[in-house]
Write an enzyme that holds these catalytic residues in place. Structure first.
Site, PDB file in Angstrom:
ATOM      1  CE  LYS A 175       2.535 -24.943 -33.374  1.00  0.00           C
ATOM      2  NZ  LYS A 175       3.906 -25.207 -32.818  1.00  0.00           N
ATOM      3  N   GLY A 228       5.238 -14.264 -30.215  1.00  0.00           N
ATOM      4  CA  GLY A 228       6.143 -14.883 -31.041  1.00  0.00           C
ATOM      5  C   GLY A 228       6.905 -13.701 -31.985  1.00  0.00           C
ATOM      6  CB  SER A 229       9.229 -13.964 -35.006  1.00  0.00           C
ATOM      7  OG  SER A 229       8.183 -14.969 -35.765  1.00  0.00           O
ATOM      8  N   GLY A 233       3.691 -13.332 -36.850  1.00  0.00           N
ATOM      9  CA  GLY A 233       2.729 -12.600 -36.163  1.00  0.00           C
ATOM     10  C   GLY A 233       2.017 -11.831 -37.464  1.00  0.00           C
ATOM     11  CD  GLU A 250       1.692  -8.070 -26.629  1.00  0.00           C
ATOM     12  OE1 GLU A 250       2.982  -7.564 -26.858  1.00  0.00           O
ATOM     13  OE2 GLU A 250       0.634  -7.295 -26.211  1.00  0.00           O
ATOM     14  CB  CYS A 284       9.490 -10.521 -25.448  1.00  0.00           C
ATOM     15  SG  CYS A 284       8.478 -10.580 -24.139  1.00  0.00           S
ATOM     16  CD  GLU A 385      13.242 -10.188 -31.055  1.00  0.00           C
ATOM     17  OE1 GLU A 385      12.507 -10.637 -31.726  1.00  0.00           O
ATOM     18  OE2 GLU A 385      12.541  -9.773 -29.597  1.00  0.00           O
TER      19      GLU A 385
HETATM   20  P1  NAP Z   1       8.133 -17.831 -33.780  1.00  0.00           P
HETATM   21  O1  NAP Z   1       8.784 -18.590 -34.573  1.00  0.00           O
HETATM   22  O2  NAP Z   1       7.161 -16.812 -34.301  1.00  0.00           O
HETATM   23  O3  NAP Z   1       6.809 -19.065 -33.217  1.00  0.00           O
HETATM   24  C1  NAP Z   1       5.986 -18.636 -32.200  1.00  0.00           C
HETATM   25  C2  NAP Z   1       4.786 -19.734 -32.366  1.00  0.00           C
HETATM   26  O4  NAP Z   1       4.286 -19.323 -33.686  1.00  0.00           O
HETATM   27  C3  NAP Z   1       5.282 -21.077 -32.337  1.00  0.00           C
HETATM   28  O5  NAP Z   1       4.424 -21.956 -31.496  1.00  0.00           O
HETATM   29  C4  NAP Z   1       5.439 -21.478 -33.665  1.00  0.00           C
HETATM   30  O6  NAP Z   1       5.557 -22.939 -33.901  1.00  0.00           O
HETATM   31  C5  NAP Z   1       4.251 -20.849 -34.471  1.00  0.00           C
HETATM   32  N1  NAP Z   1       4.253 -20.676 -35.825  1.00  0.00           N
HETATM   33  C6  NAP Z   1       5.439 -20.995 -36.580  1.00  0.00           C
HETATM   34  N2  NAP Z   1       5.006 -20.837 -37.938  1.00  0.00           N
HETATM   35  C7  NAP Z   1       3.560 -20.395 -37.735  1.00  0.00           C
HETATM   36  C8  NAP Z   1       2.902 -20.018 -39.017  1.00  0.00           C
HETATM   37  N3  NAP Z   1       2.888 -19.956 -40.226  1.00  0.00           N
HETATM   38  N4  NAP Z   1       1.358 -19.764 -38.538  1.00  0.00           N
HETATM   39  C9  NAP Z   1       0.895 -19.794 -37.273  1.00  0.00           C
HETATM   40  N5  NAP Z   1       1.979 -20.256 -36.240  1.00  0.00           N
HETATM   41  C10 NAP Z   1       3.088 -20.584 -36.362  1.00  0.00           C
HETATM   42  O7  NAP Z   1       8.803 -17.154 -32.297  1.00  0.00           O
HETATM   43  P2  NAP Z   1       9.612 -17.987 -31.265  1.00  0.00           P
HETATM   44  O8  NAP Z   1      10.829 -18.346 -31.872  1.00  0.00           O
HETATM   45  O9  NAP Z   1       8.929 -19.220 -30.678  1.00  0.00           O
HETATM   46  O10 NAP Z   1       9.605 -16.941 -30.136  1.00  0.00           O
HETATM   47  C11 NAP Z   1      10.534 -15.764 -30.046  1.00  0.00           C
HETATM   48  C12 NAP Z   1      10.112 -14.676 -30.583  1.00  0.00           C
HETATM   49  O11 NAP Z   1       8.891 -14.537 -29.692  1.00  0.00           O
HETATM   50  C13 NAP Z   1      10.747 -13.410 -30.398  1.00  0.00           C
HETATM   51  O12 NAP Z   1      10.708 -12.648 -31.498  1.00  0.00           O
HETATM   52  C14 NAP Z   1      10.412 -12.721 -29.096  1.00  0.00           C
HETATM   53  O13 NAP Z   1      10.421 -11.516 -29.030  1.00  0.00           O
HETATM   54  C15 NAP Z   1       8.881 -12.843 -29.373  1.00  0.00           C
HETATM   55  N6  NAP Z   1       8.242 -12.851 -27.773  1.00  0.00           N
HETATM   56  C16 NAP Z   1       7.403 -11.672 -27.773  1.00  0.00           C
HETATM   57  C17 NAP Z   1       6.939 -11.671 -26.572  1.00  0.00           C
HETATM   58  C18 NAP Z   1       5.803 -10.606 -26.312  1.00  0.00           C
HETATM   59  O14 NAP Z   1       5.119 -10.783 -25.243  1.00  0.00           O
HETATM   60  N7  NAP Z   1       6.014  -9.503 -26.901  1.00  0.00           N
HETATM   61  C19 NAP Z   1       6.854 -12.718 -25.509  1.00  0.00           C
HETATM   62  C20 NAP Z   1       7.898 -13.507 -25.746  1.00  0.00           C
HETATM   63  C21 NAP Z   1       8.236 -13.929 -27.056  1.00  0.00           C
HETATM   64  P3  NAP Z   1       6.724 -23.730 -34.188  1.00  0.00           P
HETATM   65  O15 NAP Z   1       7.608 -23.594 -32.733  1.00  0.00           O
HETATM   66  O16 NAP Z   1       6.263 -25.262 -34.344  1.00  0.00           O
HETATM   67  O17 NAP Z   1       7.436 -23.121 -35.370  1.00  0.00           O
END
Ligand code: NAP
Length: 483
Positions: A175, A228-229, A233, A250, A284, A385
């Site tokens: 996904k 993701g966030s 997570g 992560e 990230c 963040e």
């Molecule tokens: P996000 O909003 O948490 O989304 C991540 C993924 O989760 C997307 O595919 C999102 O789908 C999906 N999602 C949303 N709601 C969900 C739910 N209730 N259940 C399961 N999945 C769901 O994060 P983002 O805005 O895409 O990415 C930015 C964040 O990622 C930042 O906090 C960054 O630090 C973190 N990040 C961390 C790393 C690491 O390795 N630590 C690497 C890269 C990024 P939709 O897009 O359809 O909402």
């Protein structure tokens, strides 16, 4: 499929759509549509998980070098279309074309690295305490795994989850992030064309809440890897724990770079600006706090501000652009909101602080690279963040003070030190509470051959990438054999 504007989902080896779509626009120019994507439903997710379950026995029993050969072929296909896949990424995510090309190259390397693991997948063989007993442990796949990925590395992150999952013999439901699904779609397209059997990888784009929930509830699912966030997570972890799914998270960071007075000054400035602003600060592992020893604080601040002012902000497709747009309106608004919080806490930024709306920039989500000075550890902009082009410059009395500030946050993803003092380097290596450390390099810019991941609230579960990835995507079966 390369020039279609409508990108279907991929379930059980079929490119499929259910009628509803969502549209993706270029964040550098929102008048331009990047593509339309089939909006998956909970039913699609269930079908995808069922297809993955159906494909599992044959894929798991295919020999691992043969699984690797498909990854090699997919890498070759991606390489042959590197330019167009990278252009897709710049259009959907906003990062500059050179950065996008670097990311696609990384995905290719990841496919090759794990393709090679197909010939190396090891187990354990140790001597028994008993005569004529042969004991060993072999790796076996987990089963159906769910991969949920973010938009900021829309190719490399799906690649570094897909490749180890597949080489270990698992089948997959992917996904991608709704803000940038095309780069992941290109990976799946390459795997399909490389001859991946139907059902082994399934791709369902669409709203994260609905699809994520359907995925963790799918009866066949055995594990989920999420990037993701922290907010999503942690929610996912709660859901997955109800079923005791294996899970890897992560998440966010608030990464420090410590700059000591004995550092190579110019390199430290360059490394800090690179880590803070390249990819629009949307890494990230980006540096969002630079903690500078008192003796060089003012000189360093002035140099960082001067260097930051020279960064060229614009469309990532244009040659010479250093910094592209924020990925979407919501992310831009988050960044601007934190800049306002910063103004209230630390005063006017030393540079930046505005949305850019001159000429064509008004069509996109551009924010000036922004530097706040004299930020103190309790301020919101030093603790939360932001995930955008905003750098907090903080003053430390000395190394010990800098380490205290660096560690005094709930996150622990990456951290960097700039110094020529070897003992300080080792103090930093042993005492810094973060999973990824750099010395005299930018805090961002990792490779795929070593474990990747954080500590504290940034991460949960086994590390990704390198040999560590195999430990998440496989389990041991232990055998005692009398002969
Ligand atoms: P996000 O909003 O948490 O989304 C991540 C993924 O989760 C997307 O595919 C999102 O789908 C999906 N999602 C949303 N709601 C969900 C739910 N209730 N259940 C399961 N999945 C769901 O994060 P983002 O805005 O895409 O990415 C930015 C964040 O990622 C930042 O906090 C960054 O630090 C973190 N990040 C961390 C790393 C690491 O390795 N630590 C690497 C890269 C990024 P939709 O897009 O359809 O909402």
């Amino acid at each position: 499929m390369t020039d279609v504007l409508l990108f279907p989902n991929y379930i059980d080896g079929q490119w499929t759509g259910n009628g509803a779509h969502f549209e993706n626009r270029n964040p550098a120019d929102t008048e331009r549509v990047v593509g339309r994507f089939v909006k998956g439903t909970a039913g699609d997710m269930q079908a995808a998980a069922a297809a993955a379950a159906g494909a599992l026995p044959a894929w798991a029993s295919l020999n691992a070098p043969a699984r690797g050969a498909i990854l090699f072929k997919a890498a070759e296909l991606l390489e042959s279309r590197l330019q167009s896949v990278a252009e897709d990424m710049t259009r959907e995510e906003g990062k500059t074309l050179p950065e996008a090309k670097g990311e696609v190259r990384r995905s290719i390397n990841i496919f090759r690295y794990f393709g090679g693991e197909g010939s190396r997948l090891d187990g354990l063989l140790v001597p028994s305490e008993r005569d004529r007993v042969h004991m060993f442990a072999l790796r076996k796949p987990l089963g159906v795994v769910g991969l949920i990925t973010p938009w900021n590395f829309p190719s490399a992150i799906p690649a570094w989850k897909l490749a180890p999952a597949l080489i270990c013999g698992n089948t997959v439901v992917l996904k991608p992030a709704s803000a940038a699904p095309l780069s992941a779609w290109r990976l799946v397209q390459a795997l399909d064309e490389a001859g991946l059997p139907k059902g082994v990888v399934n791709f369902v784009a669409g709203p994260g809440g609905e699809l994520g929930q359907a995925l963790v509830e799918a009866p066949a699912l055995k594990a989920v890897s999420f990037t993701g966030s922290c907010q999503i997570g942690n929610r996912l972890h709660a859901e997955a724990s109800k079923r005791r799914l294996r899970i890897q998270l992560e998440m966010g960071g608030k990464n420090p770079t410590i700059v000591l007075a004995d550092a190579d000054f110019n390199a430290a400035v360059e490394n800090t600006v690179n880590a803070a602003f390249f990819s629009t600060g949307q890494k990230c592992t980006a540096t969002s706090r630079v903690i500078v020893e008192d003796a060089i604080y003012t000189r360093f601040l002035d140099a960082v501000v001067e260097r930051t002012r020279k960064l060229k902000v614009g469309d990532g497709m244009a040659p010479g652009t250093d910094i592209g747009p924020c990925v979407d309106q919501a992310q831009m608004e988050t960044v601007l909101r934190y800049i306002e919080i910063g103004r209230g806490e630390a005063g006017a930024p030393k540079t930046g602080g505005r949305r850019l709306i001159d000429g064509d920039l008004a069509k996109g989500y551009f924010v000036e690279p922004t530097v706040f000075a004299d930020v103190t550890p309790g301020m919101t902009i030093a603790r939360e963040e932001i995930f955008g082009p905003v750098l907090a410059v903080m003053r430390a009395r000395d190394f010990e003070d800098a380490m205290g500030i660096a560690n005094d946050i709930p996150f622990g993803l990456s951290a960097s030190i700039q110094t020529t003092n070897l003992s300080r380097v080792f103090e930093f290596v042993y005492r810094m509470e973060a999973g990824l450390l750099t010395v005299n390099l930018p805090s961002a810019g990792v490779e795929y051959q070593l474990p990747f991941g954080g500590t504290k609230e940034s991460s949960f579960g086994p590390k990704e990438q390198g040999p560590a990835a195999l430990d998440f995507y496989s389990d041991y079966k232990t055998v005692y054999l009398k002969y």
